[in-house]
Design an enzyme around this catalytic site. Structure first.
Site, PDB file in Angstrom:
ATOM      1  N   GLU A 156       0.797  -1.242   0.000  1.00 16.51           N
ATOM      2  CA  GLU A 156       0.000   0.000   0.000  1.00 16.51           C
ATOM      3  C   GLU A 156       0.825   1.286   0.000  1.00 16.51           C
ATOM      4  O   GLU A 156       0.549   2.219   0.755  1.00 16.51           O
ATOM      5  CB  GLU A 156      -0.959  -0.002   1.211  1.00 16.51           C
ATOM      6  CG  GLU A 156      -1.860  -1.215   1.250  1.00 16.51           C
ATOM      7  CD  GLU A 156      -2.824  -1.238   2.435  1.00 16.51           C
ATOM      8  OE1 GLU A 156      -2.723  -0.362   3.308  1.00 16.51           O
ATOM      9  OE2 GLU A 156      -3.682  -2.107   2.468  1.00 16.51           O
ATOM     10  N   GLU A 261      -5.999 -10.738  -1.233  1.00 18.54           N
ATOM     11  CA  GLU A 261      -6.780 -10.539   0.003  1.00 18.54           C
ATOM     12  C   GLU A 261      -8.268 -10.481  -0.317  1.00 18.54           C
ATOM     13  O   GLU A 261      -9.016  -9.667   0.227  1.00 18.54           O
ATOM     14  CB  GLU A 261      -6.344  -9.244   0.708  1.00 18.54           C
ATOM     15  CG  GLU A 261      -4.868  -9.176   0.994  1.00 18.54           C
ATOM     16  CD  GLU A 261      -4.440  -7.949   1.791  1.00 18.54           C
ATOM     17  OE1 GLU A 261      -5.305  -7.245   2.343  1.00 18.54           O
ATOM     18  OE2 GLU A 261      -3.218  -7.702   1.850  1.00 18.54           O
TER      19      GLU A 261
HETATM   20  C1  XIL Z   1      -5.985  -6.342   8.329  1.00 18.01           C
HETATM   21  C2  XIL Z   1      -6.319  -7.513   9.197  1.00 18.01           C
HETATM   22  O1  XIL Z   1      -7.237  -8.333   8.528  1.00 18.01           O
HETATM   23  C3  XIL Z   1      -6.882  -7.051  10.499  1.00 18.01           C
HETATM   24  O2  XIL Z   1      -7.070  -8.133  11.378  1.00 18.01           O
HETATM   25  C4  XIL Z   1      -5.946  -6.024  11.123  1.00 18.01           C
HETATM   26  O3  XIL Z   1      -6.521  -5.498  12.286  1.00 18.01           O
HETATM   27  C5  XIL Z   1      -5.630  -4.910  10.175  1.00 18.01           C
HETATM   28  O4  XIL Z   1      -5.137  -5.451   8.990  1.00 18.01           O
HETATM   29  N1  XIL Z   1      -4.901  -4.672   3.666  1.00 18.01           N
HETATM   30  C6  XIL Z   1      -3.869  -5.462   4.092  1.00 18.01           C
HETATM   31  C7  XIL Z   1      -4.064  -6.348   5.245  1.00 18.01           C
HETATM   32  O5  XIL Z   1      -2.822  -5.524   3.438  1.00 18.01           O
HETATM   33  O6  XIL Z   1      -2.889  -6.554   5.960  1.00 18.01           O
HETATM   34  C8  XIL Z   1      -5.134  -5.830   6.169  1.00 18.01           C
HETATM   35  O7  XIL Z   1      -5.355  -6.806   7.178  1.00 18.01           O
HETATM   36  C9  XIL Z   1      -6.379  -5.548   5.403  1.00 18.01           C
HETATM   37  C10 XIL Z   1      -6.147  -4.504   4.352  1.00 18.01           C
END
Ligand code: XIL
Length: 788
Positions: A156, A261
């Site tokens: 990101e 994701e």
């Molecule tokens: C999220 C997790 O799912 C949560 O449990 C945590 O509190 C915050 O992070 N993009 C990403 C992930 O790259 O690492 C994130 O994961 C969700 C958004």
């Protein structure tokens, strides 16, 4: 020019089918995501659940062959003190995955979130910051070297507008930190595959472009990057075409593409009292289905896999993070498989990939079968032979025709102008399509699936009617031609006293063609006939259909403007029908073709494609090479980045494969347009194939304040640029290279109107592409220049 070749913007078309999930194919009970998927199918997992919840553990082991740590490999978890690493949780996951023969994808080394306190409080100069970054990456990567297959090295790093996120890392290390992270990770484990991971590829063209440029610069500069992670945290409103575009554009880098994701939220509005309905379930299932189909169309070597973000709706981060009810995953909160799960299985196994965007219209010739092949009798179950509302006996195709996930070697012909693949008769002998809004007995809404309908209407035989099938050609390239000869419509007043048409099934490439022969108009007054022409897959809306106005010629080039075009799904509304009348006959040999698409090479190489705001118009220009059988270029414009319409067509200069051709067009209809204007090219081939370019964005602000920069392009040494603005003031100009490094900065005073600025210090800049950005208060204008 050579520089541009590596920037080649060839984009292939992905399948954009709007597919609805249907009655599910029966599948064996031991079917799992990992057993069915032709690429790794993964999930992120929560280590606490892995330890404490046996059901969760069972599913995690059974369904996936790739695992990602949802949180335990993030910096705050794994590196809690400057000299302290905490491997326990991550090791639990790694051991679990290794016991179950699962690939492990590391997530994530460098991010603006999940920073331990010691980092946020760290005070040091840039060398000290560099040291903590490098040490972190190298200690973590080398701890797992040989055990993890891959890493999300940087997560990101971009804002939605395509600029670099102002993270702690950028602040202390400058824009090149991203490249260095990859270098450090590679040094620590040269065999790990390294990914750049981000979200928003579907909704932000700017971010997509920024990632694309970053990767191209990495590849040019030898930065070790192997893949792109598309997080794809999407929701029920995310358009399928934007998803397909994101996957396509990222695949065009040639790197591996990981949908890293995935989840599909159903409550983006945050409605606290929303419940999970069957309509939402269907919508979600359709979208999951679409995603796996779109993903299947990138080259197999680039399919790093699809990973969902956790397992069940009880475990999803969405409900916690956004404090709302939601159901984004494949298992429900009691760990039962959802419709979305089955939709993915269906998408993974099905071969239905026909799409309106891939359907073509071509001129051709019509060859009557004569005595070739065999006449078809229309007495399906031994009933009486008739030529009205009847089905044929079961016919042989002569080879296995692959359609909609199944292999068919037989069909049944219906006298109302359609064919059903397989050995079963259609559900009714009298399926035809009277009008768009009373179509309950039409082929499209019938329960029957796997239908091909070149001209589905209430048809009947005449004295000389004959139906015939003939298979010709050599194995691998056989063609089965199914012919309707001397039939007529049964309308009162009848419109066509004689009609001839064929369906051709091509063994090579699963191509289906409808070819129309000589039609004879009746002597009756011309009347509108609403018929159906298209192909139907395995569900009501799983179809590709031709729309035509009754007075419009059958041979017009396909376009909404011409009133003849293909759509995915049912006609559904007035104005979207297939209409004919006896004053307009098909031209003999007219061919409508349905193809399944895979990434293919664009016959034309697009070397450059750009747009410049000249205030009175947007000047769009492009360069091509290797033009073979190129017909024209449609310039398409969109105001939302998604829905494009053609605003003009420029004829191709022709088939001079050696030369470079340059083209331009000025869009002068822009006076009322503000904000982002998107352009793309649709390049059409003479044979009806077409391809899209990448999308470029022009930003227009209010007339008064608008900054607009133009400059000579390409430039060599010194160059001049014109800055036009409604107001005088001071602006900062930056020369930025493709990696995002600012090479020059110049603050200048501009007048209201046009100011000419000379850039003199550019002699030392290497050849290549540069961005010139002007910034004043909240306004910015950027142009891309080539230095030769
Ligand atoms: C999220 C997790 O799912 C949560 O449990 C945590 O509190 C915050 O992070 N993009 C990403 C992930 O790259 O690492 C994130 O994961 C969700 C958004």
């Amino acid at each position: 020019m050579r520089n541009f070749i590596s920037y080649s913007f060839i984009k292939a078309i992905l399948i954009l089918s709007i597919i609805t999930v249907m009655a599910l194919n029966a599948f064996a009970s031991d079917t799992t995501l990992k057993s069915i998927a032709p690429f790794p199918f993964g999930a992120s997992v929560n280590v606490t659940l892995l330890r404490n919840n046996p059901t969760y553990r069972t599913i995690a082991a059974r369904e996936y062959n790739s695992l990602t740590a949802e949180n335990v490999m993030k910096m705050a978890s794994i590196h809690p003190g400057i000299n302290t690493y905490s491997w326990d949780n991550a090791d639990t996951l790694v051991n679990f995955a290794r016991q179950n023969n699962q690939r492990i994808h590391g997530h994530t080394l460098v991010w603006h979130q999940s920073l331990p306190g010691w980092v946020t409080n760290f005070a040091g100069d840039s060398a000290a910051w560099e040291n903590i970054l490098k040490t972190h990456i190298q200690n973590v990567v080398s701890h797992y070297a040989g055990r993890l297959a891959s890493w999300d090295v940087v997560n990101e790093a971009f804002n939605d507008n395509g600029t670099l996120r102002n993270s702690i890392w950028l602040q202390h290390l400058g824009p090149d930190y991203i490249a260095r992270c990859f270098k450090y990770a590679h040094e620590a484990d040269p065999s790990a595959l390294l990914f750049y991971n981000d979200y928003g590829h579907e909704y932000s063209a700017s971010k997509l472009n920024a990632i694309d440029s970053l990767i191209k610069s990495f590849l040019q500069n030898g930065v070790p990057v192997h893949g792109l992670g598309l997080q794809m945290h999407i929701n029920k409103n995310t358009s399928n075409s934007s998803i397909a575009n994101a996957i396509k554009v990222m695949a065009q880098t040639g790197l591996k593409v990981h949908i890293s994701e995935l989840d599909i939220a159903l409550n983006p509005e945050g409605n606290q009292s929303l419940t999970f309905t069957s309509a939402l379930s269907q919508l979600q299932a359709d979208k999951y289905n679409f995603i796996v189909r779109a993903y299947k169309n990138i080259p197999a070597a680039q399919q790093y896999g699809i990973t969902t973000w956790n397992v069940s709706d009880a475990d999803t981060w969405i409900t916690i993070n956004y404090s709302r009810p939601d159901w984004p995953l494949l298992f429900d909160s009691t760990y039962q498989k959802k419709q979305a799960y089955y939709a993915i299985i269906e998408g993974l196994t099905s071969n239905w990939n026909y799409d309106a965007a891939a359907a073509q219209s071509a001129s051709g010739s019509y060859t009557d079968l004569g005595n070739n092949g065999a006449a078809i009798t229309t007495n399906f179950a031994g009933d009486t032979m008739t030529f009205d509302d009847d089905n044929s006996t079961v016919q042989n195709i002569g080879f296995n025709f692959n359609y909609n996930g199944s292999s068919y070697h037989q069909f049944v012909l219906n006298t109302n102008g359609f064919i059903k693949l397989g050995a079963n008769a259609p559900s009714s002998v009298s399926l035809f399509y009277p009008t768009y809004n009373a179509n309950t007995n039409g082929v499209i809404t019938a329960p029957d699936v796997d239908l091909l309908y070149p001209y589905n209407h209430d048809l009947m035989g005449t004295v000389t009617t004959e139906y015939r099938v003939y298979t010709s050609g050599l194995p691998g390239a056989r063609i089965c031609t199914i012919q309707y000869k001397n039939v007529a419509d049964k309308l009162s007043p009848e419109q066509y006293s004689n009609m001839n048409f064929q369906v051709k099934l091509h063994e090579a490439g699963n191509i289906i063609e409808f070819v129309y022969g000589l039609w004879t108009a009746s002597a009756n007054t011309s009347t509108l006939i609403t018929a159906a022409a298209g192909i139907k897959g395995s569900y009501v809306n799983n179809s590709v259909n031709l729309v035509k106005g009754s007075g419009n010629s059958w041979s017009l080039p396909l376009s909404t403007a011409n009133g003849i075009y293909f759509i995915n799904g049912d006609y559904a509304s007035a104005g979207r029908q297939f209409n004919t009348r006896n004053s307009v006959l098909p031209d003999v040999g007219r061919t409508y073709r349905f193809t399944t698409l895979a990434i293919t090479t664009l016959p034309v190489t697009l070397l450059d494609f750009k747009a410049v705001d000249k205030r009175t118009g947007i000047f769009i220009s492009w360069l091509t090479a290797n033009e073979v059988s190129s017909k024209d270029f449609e310039i398409q414009q969109s105001l939302n980045g998604g829905d494009f319409t053609s605003i003009s067509t420029v004829m191709a200069k022709g088939n001079n494969s050696q030369a470079t051709n340059s083209y331009s067009f000025t869009d002068e209809n822009i006076a009322s347009l503000k904000g982002s204007i998107y352009y793309r090219l649709k390049q059409n081939d003479v044979d009806g194939r077409s391809k899209f370019s990448h999308i470029i964005t022009i930003q227009r602000n209010n007339e008064k304040q608008m900054l607009s920069i133009t400059a000579q392009n390409p430039f060599t040494n010194d160059f001049k640029m014109q800055i036009t603005s409604g107001t005088a003031g001071r602006i900062s100009l930056f020369v930025i290279n493709v990696t995002g490094n600012v090479l020059l900065r110049k603050d200048v005073q501009i007048v209201a109107g046009t100011t000419i600025i000379a850039f003199k210090e550019t002699g030392h800049l290497p050849r290549g592409i540069y961005l010139i950005k002007g910034i004043r208060d909240n306004e910015a204008s950027t142009i891309k220049l080539l230095k030769e």
